[in-house]
Design an enzyme around this catalytic site. Structure first.
Site, short mmCIF file in Angstrom:
data_model
loop_
_atom_site.label_atom_id
_atom_site.label_comp_id
_atom_site.label_asym_id
_atom_site.label_seq_id
_atom_site.Cartn_x
_atom_site.Cartn_y
_atom_site.Cartn_z
CG HIS A 209 56.27 97.88 74.48
ND1 HIS A 209 55.24 97.01 74.26
CD2 HIS A 209 55.85 99.08 74.01
CE1 HIS A 209 54.23 97.65 73.67
NE2 HIS A 209 54.58 98.92 73.50
CB CYS A 240 53.81 97.15 67.94
SG CYS A 240 53.42 97.91 66.35
P1 HMG Z 1 47.45 102.55 53.75
O1 HMG Z 1 47.18 101.21 53.11
O2 HMG Z 1 48.69 103.29 53.32
O3 HMG Z 1 46.18 103.52 53.62
O4 HMG Z 1 47.48 102.32 55.32
P2 HMG Z 1 45.45 104.15 52.38
O5 HMG Z 1 45.09 105.53 52.78
O6 HMG Z 1 46.24 103.92 51.13
O7 HMG Z 1 44.09 103.27 52.29
C1 HMG Z 1 44.13 101.90 51.94
C2 HMG Z 1 42.89 101.21 52.50
O8 HMG Z 1 42.87 101.33 53.93
C3 HMG Z 1 41.58 101.79 52.02
O9 HMG Z 1 40.63 100.72 51.99
C4 HMG Z 1 41.18 102.73 53.12
O10 HMG Z 1 39.79 102.93 53.19
C5 HMG Z 1 41.67 101.97 54.35
P3 HMG Z 1 40.30 99.88 50.65
O11 HMG Z 1 39.84 100.92 49.65
O12 HMG Z 1 41.59 99.22 50.23
O13 HMG Z 1 39.25 98.91 51.08
N1 HMG Z 1 41.98 102.86 55.47
C6 HMG Z 1 41.40 102.78 56.69
N2 HMG Z 1 40.45 101.94 57.18
C7 HMG Z 1 40.07 102.14 58.46
N3 HMG Z 1 40.60 103.11 59.25
C8 HMG Z 1 41.54 103.94 58.80
C9 HMG Z 1 41.97 103.79 57.46
N4 HMG Z 1 42.87 104.45 56.70
C10 HMG Z 1 42.85 103.87 55.50
N5 HMG Z 1 42.05 104.87 59.59
C11 HMG Z 1 47.22 103.07 57.59
C12 HMG Z 1 47.77 103.39 56.19
C13 HMG Z 1 47.77 104.10 58.54
C14 HMG Z 1 45.71 103.12 57.55
C15 HMG Z 1 47.67 101.63 57.96
O14 HMG Z 1 49.04 101.54 57.79
C16 HMG Z 1 47.30 101.27 59.38
O15 HMG Z 1 46.13 101.10 59.69
N6 HMG Z 1 48.31 101.15 60.26
C17 HMG Z 1 48.05 100.94 61.68
C18 HMG Z 1 49.13 100.15 62.29
C19 HMG Z 1 48.85 100.02 63.76
O16 HMG Z 1 47.74 100.17 64.23
N7 HMG Z 1 49.92 99.70 64.52
C20 HMG Z 1 49.79 99.54 65.94
C21 HMG Z 1 49.53 100.83 66.68
S1 HMG Z 1 50.99 101.80 66.92
C22 HMG Z 1 51.72 101.10 68.32
O17 HMG Z 1 51.30 100.09 68.81
C23 HMG Z 1 52.86 101.84 68.92
C24 HMG Z 1 52.51 102.57 70.23
O18 HMG Z 1 52.00 101.67 71.19
C25 HMG Z 1 53.76 103.22 70.78
C26 HMG Z 1 54.93 102.25 70.83
O19 HMG Z 1 54.91 101.29 71.60
O20 HMG Z 1 55.84 102.46 70.01
C27 HMG Z 1 51.46 103.65 69.99
MG MG Z 2 53.19 100.39 72.44
#
Ligand code: HMG
Ligand code: MG
Length: 303
Positions: A209, A240
């Site tokens: 970044h 992010c």
């Molecule tokens: P959580 O709340 O701990 O998950 O989130 P959970 O397993 O306890 O489930 C809670 C709820 O989330 C449930 O729904 C699940 O169905 C749903 P509810 O019953 O409450 O209605 N759920 C999902 N829904 C859709 N897709 C899924 C999913 N998993 C659970 N896969 C979780 C844990 C990982 C899901 C959450 O923290 C999350 O989605 N985080 C994503 C954060 C993110 O996307 N960040 C940006 C990307 S990373 C980035 O940009 C960095 C990178 O570019 C490299 C860099 O620059 O460093 C790659």
């Molecule tokens: Mg990134």
């Protein structure tokens, strides 16, 4: 100086770029962006992420975007999958590659994916196994490899430790990610050296970044170590949602200009790429965040 003859760029604008936008970007615009990027010659596109829509609402149309793109032969499409739920949903959209994303910082792991580093590895384990059984390539992103918004400095040994954990569960390639853009060339080199304890240089990429304007020199530092794969983002889109203040990835336009200037092939048509950057920037109501784009557009306007 030892540098590669050609470089593979992974265009992360549609995912890393658009995940951070405040206002919703129409699905049709995301699809058109992917089409323009592949027409500009990008051969690897990170399209979207199968994460919780409560956490990242901008990626809620993941399946629609994947279903809507016209796949071009020779282009590979990847998606982020943080857990089995995301993998199962993502798999239905036939990605060529999935990305599990961990962090070298405990605090960031908690903020971004709601679990510790150790827990994240246990969540990734079945995802990696299922993907590889299905013949889908697995990449791992190592966030905060050069600094953390919550913990500050990150010891390169922690990057090596994360790389080792990823290797143990079968992740095939890792990206050294500077999530908040505080990295500088020596830090880049140390993080890559640490990663090399577990992965060969052909299995390591850079994801920088540009928050502090260091991304291009960081690309150059990694190139000199033999790294030939980089994540970049058209028009410098990105950030992010869980790393406040962090701006976009290094602009693809700027990296292409750097590489072509060094005689390194990318397969990218810079003019078409600039057009793609203008397209998405117009849709977002701002100018592309790329010096090269601004220079080329300024030159065109003056002739
Ligand atoms: P959580 O709340 O701990 O998950 O989130 P959970 O397993 O306890 O489930 C809670 C709820 O989330 C449930 O729904 C699940 O169905 C749903 P509810 O019953 O409450 O209605 N759920 C999902 N829904 C859709 N897709 C899924 C999913 N998993 C659970 N896969 C979780 C844990 C990982 C899901 C959450 O923290 C999350 O989605 N985080 C994503 C954060 C993110 O996307 N960040 C940006 C990307 S990373 C980035 O940009 C960095 C990178 O570019 C490299 C860099 O620059 O460093 C790659
Ligand atoms: Mg990134």
């Amino acid at each position: 100086m030892k540098v590669p003859n050609s470089v593979k760029l992974v265009e992360v604008g549609p995912r890393d770029g658009l995940q951070n936008e405040k206002s919703a970007v129409p699905t049709a615009v995301k699809i058109e962006l992917v089409h323009r990027l592949q027409d500009a010659g990008l051969r690897e596109i990170e399209v979207t992420s199968f994460v919780s829509p409560k956490w990242v609402p901008q990626m809620a149309d993941n399946a629609q975007v994947m279903a809507g793109i016209h796949r071009k032969p020779g282009v590979r499409y990847s998606v982020l999958t943080p857990n089995l739920q995301g993998f199962e949903a993502g798999r239905a959209s036939r990605p060529d590659e999935i990305v599990v994303f961990g962090a070298a910082s405990e605090a960031f792991s908690q903020k971004n994916i709601n679990c510790s580093i150790a827990q994240s590895i246990e969540r990734f384990r079945p995802v990696v196994a299922a993907a590889r059984a299905a013949g889908i390539y697995v990449r791992g992103a190592m966030s905060c490899a050069l600094g953390c918004p919550y913990e500050g400095e990150i010891d390169p040994a922690r990057v090596g430790m994360l790389a080792g954990l990823m290797k143990d569960i079968g992740v095939q390639h890792v990206g050294v990610a500077d999530t908040i853009g505080t990295g500088t060339p020596l830090k880049v080199m140390r993080a890559i050296e640490s990663t090399q304890l577990h992965y060969g240089i052909d299995e390591i990429s850079g994801h920088f970044h540009d928050t502090y304007g260091q991304a291009l020199v960081n690309v150059h530092a990694a190139l000199q170590m033999g790294v030939w794969q980089f994540d970049t983002s058209v028009a410098g889109l990105g950030g992010c949602p869980y790393a406040k203040g962090a701006t976009g990835n290094v602009a693809t336009e700027d990296v292409v200009f750097l590489l072509h200037g060094m005689g390194i092939e990318t397969g990218v048509d810079l003019d078409l790429l600039v057009d793609a950057g203008v397209f998405i920037s117009n849709a977002l109501g701002r100018m592309p965040n790329s010096r090269v784009s601004a220079a080329l557009l300024g030159r065109a306007a003056n002739t």
